[in-house]
Structures are given as structure tokens and as C-alpha cells.
Design an enzyme around this catalytic site. Structure first.
Site, PDB file in Angstrom:
ATOM      1  N   ASP A  38       0.854  -1.195   0.000  1.00 29.47           N
ATOM      2  CA  ASP A  38       0.000   0.000   0.000  1.00 29.47           C
ATOM      3  C   ASP A  38       0.889   1.244   0.000  1.00 29.47           C
ATOM      4  O   ASP A  38       1.905   1.281   0.699  1.00 29.47           O
ATOM      5  CB  ASP A  38      -0.825   0.091   1.302  1.00 29.47           C
ATOM      6  CG  ASP A  38      -1.776  -1.079   1.503  1.00 29.47           C
ATOM      7  OD1 ASP A  38      -2.047  -1.812   0.540  1.00 29.47           O
ATOM      8  OD2 ASP A  38      -2.209  -1.251   2.653  1.00 29.47           O
TER       9      ASP A  38
ATOM     10  N   ASP B 134      -1.506   7.341   7.966  1.00 30.96           N
ATOM     11  CA  ASP B 134      -1.225   5.923   8.276  1.00 30.96           C
ATOM     12  C   ASP B 134      -0.086   5.861   9.290  1.00 30.96           C
ATOM     13  O   ASP B 134      -0.156   5.197  10.324  1.00 30.96           O
ATOM     14  CB  ASP B 134      -0.742   5.185   7.011  1.00 30.96           C
ATOM     15  CG  ASP B 134      -1.862   4.733   6.100  1.00 30.96           C
ATOM     16  OD1 ASP B 134      -1.669   4.789   4.870  1.00 30.96           O
ATOM     17  OD2 ASP B 134      -2.925   4.334   6.607  1.00 30.96           O
TER      18      ASP B 134
ATOM     19  N   GLU C 168      -0.643  -3.512  10.825  1.00 27.76           N
ATOM     20  CA  GLU C 168      -0.662  -3.565   9.362  1.00 27.76           C
ATOM     21  C   GLU C 168       0.427  -2.667   8.782  1.00 27.76           C
ATOM     22  O   GLU C 168       0.951  -2.922   7.699  1.00 27.76           O
ATOM     23  CB  GLU C 168      -2.025  -3.109   8.847  1.00 27.76           C
ATOM     24  CG  GLU C 168      -2.128  -3.113   7.330  1.00 27.76           C
ATOM     25  CD  GLU C 168      -3.161  -2.133   6.822  1.00 27.76           C
ATOM     26  OE1 GLU C 168      -4.348  -2.377   7.082  1.00 27.76           O
ATOM     27  OE2 GLU C 168      -2.779  -1.134   6.199  1.00 27.76           O
ATOM     28  N   GLU C 169       0.766  -1.602   9.531  1.00 29.49           N
ATOM     29  CA  GLU C 169       1.730  -0.613   9.021  1.00 29.49           C
ATOM     30  C   GLU C 169       3.159  -0.899   9.454  1.00 29.49           C
ATOM     31  O   GLU C 169       4.061  -0.115   9.164  1.00 29.49           O
ATOM     32  CB  GLU C 169       1.341   0.814   9.440  1.00 29.49           C
ATOM     33  CG  GLU C 169       0.099   1.347   8.747  1.00 29.49           C
ATOM     34  CD  GLU C 169       0.213   1.365   7.206  1.00 29.49           C
ATOM     35  OE1 GLU C 169       1.339   1.449   6.671  1.00 29.49           O
ATOM     36  OE2 GLU C 169      -0.834   1.261   6.562  1.00 29.49           O
TER      37      GLU C 169
ATOM     38  N   ASP D 114      -4.899  -2.366  12.845  1.00 35.07           N
ATOM     39  CA  ASP D 114      -4.793  -1.590  11.609  1.00 35.07           C
ATOM     40  C   ASP D 114      -4.998  -0.147  12.056  1.00 35.07           C
ATOM     41  O   ASP D 114      -6.131   0.245  12.334  1.00 35.07           O
ATOM     42  CB  ASP D 114      -5.883  -2.055  10.627  1.00 35.07           C
ATOM     43  CG  ASP D 114      -5.898  -1.196   9.360  1.00 35.07           C
ATOM     44  OD1 ASP D 114      -6.771  -1.456   8.511  1.00 35.07           O
ATOM     45  OD2 ASP D 114      -5.071  -0.270   9.236  1.00 35.07           O
TER      46      ASP D 114
ATOM     47  N   LEU E 245      -4.931   2.805  10.693  1.00 31.22           N
ATOM     48  CA  LEU E 245      -5.729   3.715   9.883  1.00 31.22           C
ATOM     49  C   LEU E 245      -6.272   2.919   8.690  1.00 31.22           C
ATOM     50  O   LEU E 245      -5.509   2.535   7.804  1.00 31.22           O
ATOM     51  CB  LEU E 245      -4.859   4.879   9.404  1.00 31.22           C
ATOM     52  CG  LEU E 245      -5.534   6.237   9.155  1.00 31.22           C
ATOM     53  CD1 LEU E 245      -6.424   6.167   7.940  1.00 31.22           C
ATOM     54  CD2 LEU E 245      -6.333   6.718  10.344  1.00 31.22           C
ATOM     55  N   ASP E 246      -7.569   2.643   8.735  1.00 33.47           N
ATOM     56  CA  ASP E 246      -8.179   1.838   7.662  1.00 33.47           C
ATOM     57  C   ASP E 246      -8.892   2.768   6.686  1.00 33.47           C
ATOM     58  O   ASP E 246      -9.590   3.691   7.100  1.00 33.47           O
ATOM     59  CB  ASP E 246      -9.182   0.861   8.285  1.00 33.47           C
ATOM     60  CG  ASP E 246      -9.915   0.057   7.224  1.00 33.47           C
ATOM     61  OD1 ASP E 246      -9.256  -0.704   6.505  1.00 33.47           O
ATOM     62  OD2 ASP E 246     -11.134   0.249   7.081  1.00 33.47           O
TER      63      ASP E 246
ATOM     64  N   GLU F 235      -7.460  -7.000   9.946  1.00 33.34           N
ATOM     65  CA  GLU F 235      -8.763  -6.549   9.463  1.00 33.34           C
ATOM     66  C   GLU F 235      -9.822  -7.639   9.598  1.00 33.34           C
ATOM     67  O   GLU F 235     -10.825  -7.480  10.281  1.00 33.34           O
ATOM     68  CB  GLU F 235      -8.626  -6.092   8.000  1.00 33.34           C
ATOM     69  CG  GLU F 235      -7.735  -4.857   7.850  1.00 33.34           C
ATOM     70  CD  GLU F 235      -7.343  -4.548   6.401  1.00 33.34           C
ATOM     71  OE1 GLU F 235      -6.846  -5.461   5.702  1.00 33.34           O
ATOM     72  OE2 GLU F 235      -7.540  -3.397   5.984  1.00 33.34           O
TER      73      GLU F 235
HETATM   74  P1  AHG Z   1      -6.089   0.231   4.501  1.00 35.76           P
HETATM   75  O1  AHG Z   1      -6.326   1.675   4.249  1.00 35.76           O
HETATM   76  O2  AHG Z   1      -5.951  -0.107   5.952  1.00 35.76           O
HETATM   77  O3  AHG Z   1      -4.940  -0.298   3.670  1.00 35.76           O
HETATM   78  O4  AHG Z   1      -7.393  -0.557   4.066  1.00 35.76           O
HETATM   79  C1  AHG Z   1      -7.923  -0.284   2.835  1.00 35.76           C
HETATM   80  C2  AHG Z   1      -8.850  -1.388   2.447  1.00 35.76           C
HETATM   81  C3  AHG Z   1     -10.208  -1.353   3.152  1.00 35.76           C
HETATM   82  O5  AHG Z   1     -10.366  -0.268   4.001  1.00 35.76           O
HETATM   83  C4  AHG Z   1     -11.199  -1.254   2.017  1.00 35.76           C
HETATM   84  O6  AHG Z   1     -12.273  -2.119   2.195  1.00 35.76           O
HETATM   85  C5  AHG Z   1     -10.389  -1.655   0.797  1.00 35.76           C
HETATM   86  O7  AHG Z   1      -9.056  -1.248   1.071  1.00 35.76           O
HETATM   87  C6  AHG Z   1     -10.867  -0.993  -0.447  1.00 35.76           C
HETATM   88  O8  AHG Z   1     -10.102  -1.572  -1.479  1.00 35.76           O
HETATM   89  P2  AHG Z   1     -10.480  -1.248  -3.027  1.00 35.76           P
HETATM   90  O9  AHG Z   1     -10.105   0.189  -3.226  1.00 35.76           O
HETATM   91  O10 AHG Z   1      -9.646  -2.214  -3.815  1.00 35.76           O
HETATM   92  O11 AHG Z   1     -11.957  -1.498  -3.189  1.00 35.76           O
HETATM   93 MN    MN Z   2      -7.367  -1.532   6.503  1.00 32.37          MN
HETATM   94 MN    MN Z   3      -3.033   0.274   3.848  1.00 32.11          MN
HETATM   95 MN    MN Z   4      -4.524   0.536   7.265  1.00 31.88          MN
END
Ligand code: AHG
Ligand code: MN
Ligand code: MN
Ligand code: MN
Length: 333
Positions: free
Chosen positions: A63, A69, A92-93, A114, A116-117, A278
Site C-alpha cells: 500500500d 497511516d 498492518e503498518e 490496523d 488507519l483503515d 482486518e
Molecule cells: P487500509 O487503508 O488499511 O490499507 O485498508 C484499505 C482497504 C479497506 O479499508 C477497504 O475495504 C479496501 O481497502 C478498499 O479496497 P479497493 O479500493 O480495492 O476497493
Molecule cells: Mn485496513
Molecule cells: Mn493500507
Molecule cells: Mn490501514
């Protein structure tokens, strides 16, 4: 008018319900509420201070790391590390284990989170969140190890999440009901707002990123086409809602019912979401609220992780809807 009770008071009043819990566990939960308030403080002024945008780095999951984050990760680590209740943490980070200083690593708990989701939504003012889970350690003493983190969700003793949205709500369970606390910014307290949340047995909302439709296998395509077909007798078509922040899509699913899906596909066979930070904590929450979480073939809580950042397909929500998904994905529909 619901009784006015802070999360700290609620945790203490319910402490006796947790087998073998000591004040340590309550302090751990209280510290998580504190970390959430500090993240909220930064989230609520993102855009006014230099906290939005990317750090230009990529994390272990691939990511792009947003400044928030990293900031949220540091907040959770700093607030949780010195409480003396943990033997190890994993995020996660953070690529590897987050070690607790030797002299403080006497705690019997493990924190996975996690911080910051939904970070792709930070810069456009869409709800984001934090997710956490707490295990008891399985190693005998000293600093915790990977073995303490790589536990199936079935072993969780608490789990929850925060949604930083139109209002900020912290939802958690220690196994006895799922309870929600809304932040009153004027007094800086999380106040009980949703006692004993129960998810409807069946819903009429499905939540998935249909942009990946062409990558799905035939059973997944058949399932979503079934949910979209007109058939009043079975309450179809379902409505589609997709925020793109897991905790926001999950919170709506928990309260309204229905199904959130992040399937595997031809490009990412295990999907995108992380099992430990998650899927497992939210699976624990949904099951304690009467719902279900699956990877399409197995209950999420029964999956024993083999690596810190492993991913899993996730189908989570109302029990009847998740079971319907499993029937389609297993070719039995
Ligand atoms: P994070 O920001 O912790 O990496 O999580 C992001 C995840 C989750 O929050 C969300 O359901 C998903 O990414 C969305 O992914 P897409 O953009 O592929 O749909
Ligand atoms: Mn997340
Ligand atoms: Mn992430
Ligand atoms: Mn996250």
C-alpha cells in the site's frame, strides 16, 4: 434517554464478565480508547495541518503509506507500548513485530491493529477508521514472539474498531455483547450509544467493489448477478453500498444487515484485506453480534495465520447472507 456512561466506566463495570480478567485488561481497553481520541484529533483537522497526502513510501502490503497511516501507527505504538499490559504488538503498518521494551514486556496480552483503515479516503473527507484485536499470549514469558501473534481469531479475547466519520464511534466486544460508544468532542469522552448491537439475520444490502467484476470467477459473478436480479419474493434486488473503507462498510453492515465482500480474484487470489489486522477482529465482532464471517469456504475465526501480513478473501455480515455466499462460491447454489 440512554444512561450517560463513559467507555471507561462501562469497561470497569463489565470487567467481571471476562474470565480471569484483571484490571490490566480494563486498562488496556482504556488505553485503546485514548489512542482513538488522539487519532480522531488529527483526523478531524486533516487538511488544516500537513497530515494529508502520501509519505511516498510503500508498506509491506504494497500500500502507498499516507502520512496519517504513519501518524496513527505511531500514536497506537506510543500509547500502548508503555502500559505494561502487552508482551508484543503487530500492525498492518509495521513490517515485523513491534517489540515492547524488555523491562515492560511482562504483560500477558497481545495487540494487533490496523491503525488507519481506508487511507485512500483520507484526502477526500470520506469516513476512515482503526481496527484492533487482543489475544492472550501463548508463550511462557519475556518478550512476545510471532507465535503470540499468529493465533486464529477464535482465540481473541477482545476486538473492535473506530469509525472516524460524521461522528466518531468506537465499537468493541469482549465476548459478552457488542457495544458502541460515540465520542462527545465537547467533553472528549466516548459515551455509550449502542448497547448490545445485534446484526439482522438477513439484510438487503450488498457491498463489493464491482470494478473488479471481470477478474472474478464464475461463481462470484453468478452470486452478484443473483443479488441484483428482480425477485420481490426473496427481497431482491439488494441495494449496493460501497464506501471503500472497510470499517465504514462493516459498521453499516453490522447495524443494517447485509453482506460485505472483498473476494479473491484472478489478479489477487487472496484478495486485499489482511487476516490478522482486518478480517479476524471484525469476524470476532460480527460473530458476537450474531453474524458470520467466511473466506467463502471456512469461518475466518478458524484460520490460523502463517505469516504476519497474509491476506484473505472476506465475506462478512448477516448469517443468512454469508451462508448464501458460501453456497454460491462452493458451486452449490
Ligand atoms: P487500509 O487503508 O488499511 O490499507 O485498508 C484499505 C482497504 C479497506 O479499508 C477497504 O475495504 C479496501 O481497502 C478498499 O479496497 P479497493 O479500493 O480495492 O476497493
Ligand atoms: Mn485496513
Ligand atoms: Mn493500507
Ligand atoms: Mn490501514
Amino acid at each position: 434517554m440512554q444512561r450517560i456512561i463513559t467507555i471507561e466506566r462501562f469497561i470497569i463495570e463489565r470487567e467481571h464478565e471476562i474470565p480471569g480478567a484483571t484490571g490490566e485488561f480494563s486498562k488496556l481497553l482504556t488505553d485503546i480508547a485514548l489512542a482513538a481520541k488522539i487519532v480522531w484529533r488529527e483526523v478531524s483537522k486533516a487538511g488544516l495541518v500537513d497530515i494529508i497526502g502520501s509519505t511516498g513510501k510503500v508498506n509491506i502490503s504494497g500500500d502507498v503509506v499516507q502520512k496519517l497511516d504513519e501518524f496513527a501507527n505511531e500514536i497506537f505504538i506510543n500509547v500502548m507500548q508503555k502500559g505494561g499490559h502487552l508482551c508484543v504488538m503487530a500492525s498492518e503498518e509495521s513490517k515485523g513485530l513491534i517489540e515492547i521494551p524488555e523491562e515492560l514486556a511482562k504483560g500477558k496480552y497481545v495487540l494487533v491493529f490496523d491503525p488507519l483503515d481506508g487511507s485512500s479516503n483520507i484526502d477526500v473527507n470520506v469516513s476512515i477508521g482503526s481496527i484492533f484485536g487482543i489475544f492472550r499470549r501463548v508463550t511462557p514469558g519475556g518478550r512476545g514472539t510471532e507465535e503470540d501473534v499468529l493465533q486464529p481469531g477464535r482465540n481473541l479475547v477482545a476486538a473492535g474498531y473506530v469509525v472516524y466519520g460524521s461522528s466518531t464511534i468506537l465499537v468493541y466486544t469482549t465476548g459478552n455483547g457488542v457495544h458502541g460508544f460515540t465520542l462527545d468532542p465537547s467533553i472528549g469522552e466516548f459515551l455509550l450509544s449502542h448497547e448490545n448491537i445485534r446484526i439482522p439475520k438477513k439484510g438487503d444490502i450488498y457491498s463489493v467493489n464491482e470494478g473488479y467484476y471481470e477478474r472474478w470467477d464464475e461463481n462470484m459473478k453468478k452470486l452478484v448477478n443473483y443479488l441484483k436480479a428482480e425477485d420481490k419474493a426473496t427481497g431482491r434486488p439488494y441495494k449496493l453500498r460501497y464506501v471503500g473503507t472497510l470499517v465504514a462498510d462493516f459498521h453499516r453492515t453490522l447495524l443494517y444487515g447485509g453482506i460485505f465482500m472483498y473476494p479473491g480474484d484472478s489478479k489477487n487470489p487472496e484478495g486485499k484485506l489482511r487476516l490478522i489486522y482486518e478480517a479476524a477482529p471484525l469476524a470476532y465482532v460480527v460473530e458476537k453480534a450474531g453474524g458470520r464471517a467466511s473466506n467463502g469456504f471456512q469461518n475466518i475465526l478458524d484460520i490460523k495465520p502463517t505469516s504476519l501480513h497474509q491476506r484473505t478473501p472476506l465475506f462478512i455480515g448477516s448469517e443468512e447472507d454469508v451462508k448464501l455466499v458460501e453456497k454460491f462460491l462452493q458451486g452449490k447454489a
